[in-house]
Design a protein around this motif. Structure first.
Motif, short mmCIF file in Angstrom:
data_model
loop_
_atom_site.label_atom_id
_atom_site.label_comp_id
_atom_site.label_asym_id
_atom_site.label_seq_id
_atom_site.Cartn_x
_atom_site.Cartn_y
_atom_site.Cartn_z
N ASP A 152 0.81 -1.23 0.00
CA ASP A 152 0.00 0.00 0.00
C ASP A 152 0.84 1.27 0.00
O ASP A 152 0.29 2.37 -0.05
CB ASP A 152 -0.90 0.02 1.25
CG ASP A 152 -1.83 -1.18 1.31
OD1 ASP A 152 -2.31 -1.61 0.24
OD2 ASP A 152 -2.06 -1.68 2.42
N ALA A 153 2.16 1.15 0.06
CA ALA A 153 3.02 2.32 0.25
C ALA A 153 3.41 3.05 -1.03
O ALA A 153 3.62 4.26 -1.03
CB ALA A 153 4.28 1.92 1.01
N PRO A 160 5.61 7.27 -3.95
CA PRO A 160 4.97 7.04 -2.65
C PRO A 160 3.54 7.55 -2.62
O PRO A 160 3.22 8.59 -3.19
CB PRO A 160 5.85 7.84 -1.68
CG PRO A 160 6.49 8.89 -2.52
CD PRO A 160 6.64 8.31 -3.89
N LYS A 161 2.70 6.80 -1.94
CA LYS A 161 1.31 7.22 -1.76
C LYS A 161 1.18 8.16 -0.57
O LYS A 161 0.19 8.86 -0.45
CB LYS A 161 0.42 5.99 -1.60
CG LYS A 161 0.37 5.15 -2.86
CD LYS A 161 -0.51 3.94 -2.69
CE LYS A 161 -0.51 3.09 -3.95
NZ LYS A 161 -1.33 1.88 -3.80
N ASP A 162 2.19 8.17 0.28
CA ASP A 162 2.26 9.07 1.43
C ASP A 162 3.58 9.83 1.32
O ASP A 162 4.66 9.24 1.34
CB ASP A 162 2.22 8.26 2.73
CG ASP A 162 2.28 9.12 3.99
OD1 ASP A 162 2.59 10.32 3.89
OD2 ASP A 162 2.04 8.56 5.07
N GLU A 163 3.50 11.16 1.19
CA GLU A 163 4.70 11.97 0.99
C GLU A 163 5.66 11.92 2.19
O GLU A 163 6.81 12.34 2.07
CB GLU A 163 4.31 13.42 0.68
CG GLU A 163 3.77 13.58 -0.73
CD GLU A 163 4.76 13.16 -1.82
OE1 GLU A 163 5.93 13.61 -1.78
OE2 GLU A 163 4.37 12.39 -2.71
N ALA A 164 5.21 11.39 3.32
CA ALA A 164 6.12 11.24 4.47
C ALA A 164 7.30 10.34 4.12
O ALA A 164 8.38 10.47 4.71
CB ALA A 164 5.37 10.69 5.67
N TYR A 165 7.13 9.45 3.13
CA TYR A 165 8.25 8.59 2.73
C TYR A 165 9.40 9.41 2.15
O TYR A 165 10.56 9.07 2.33
CB TYR A 165 7.80 7.50 1.76
CG TYR A 165 7.25 6.30 2.48
CD1 TYR A 165 8.09 5.45 3.19
CD2 TYR A 165 5.89 6.03 2.48
CE1 TYR A 165 7.58 4.36 3.88
CE2 TYR A 165 5.38 4.94 3.17
CZ TYR A 165 6.24 4.12 3.87
OH TYR A 165 5.74 3.04 4.56
#
Length: 193
Positions: A152-153, A160-165
């Motif tokens: 899911d990442a 990335p699906k979450d910019e925190a990565y």
């Protein structure tokens, strides 16, 4: 700071492998930071099960694929090893790929990105990999980049699906750059043997 040669070494050959997305993400992040990054994929390298290490061949007698890979490893300034967790350990394809070489890794740092389909992000495999990399002469940096629920990442291209990565990868890569530049400068002055 001059660009570094970074090898991103991926560890799985499974049919529906998800960690390749994390490996693609790290290649792209290294390139975005001005480095030359190459993905080493055991599914493409097609190394045989370890029978003879690269160093056990007479000069110029190693199979072409092994010779090419040895040249890439020798030219690298640092390694990022991207490993899933298989039975609390590392994938057999990764161990096989890494074990074909030894001196080629010496005096260069490594960094571990680990992943799993579950919530722990492969950290149990990372602990075993940390010992192995040190034994190979490419000690890992203190930080890890764990990726829980890898499926899911990232998308298929490694976005990335979450910019925190990107933020987490920035800190991780910054630490690797520091070690890689320090050891690169030290190698220019010679190595212990």
């Amino acid at each position: 700071m001059e660009p570094l040669e970074i090898l991103v070494i991926y560890g799985s050959v499974r049919h529906h492998r998800q960690g390749i997305r994390a490996a693609r993400f790290l290649v792209a992040e290294c390139v975005a930071r001005g480095h030359r990054a190459t993905l080493i994929d055991p599914a493409e390298e097609q190394l045989p099960l370890l029978d003879r290490m690269y160093k056990e061949y007479e000069p110029g007698q190693a199979p072409e694929g092994l010779e090419r890979l040895a040249g890439r490893i020798k030219a690298a300034d640092a390694f990022i090893v991207v490993s899933g967790e298989y039975n609390h350990s590392i994938p057999p394809a990764l161990s096989n790929l890494l074990d074909h070489f030894l001196e080629e890794y010496f005096w260069r740092p490594s960094a571990i990105a680990c992943y799993s389909a579950g919530p722990f992000g492969g950290v149990r495999a990372a602990m075993q990999l940390r010992a192995m990399l040190c034994e190979l002469g490419t000690p890992s940096i203190p930080s890890l980049l764990p990726v829980p629920a890898v499926q899911d990442a990232f998308d298929d291209e490694g976005r990335p699906k979450d910019e925190a990565y990107r933020r987490r990868a920035g800190r991780f890569l910054g630490e690797l750059e520091w070690y890689a530049n320090a050891l690169k400068a030290a190698r220019r002055g010679g190595v212990p043997y």
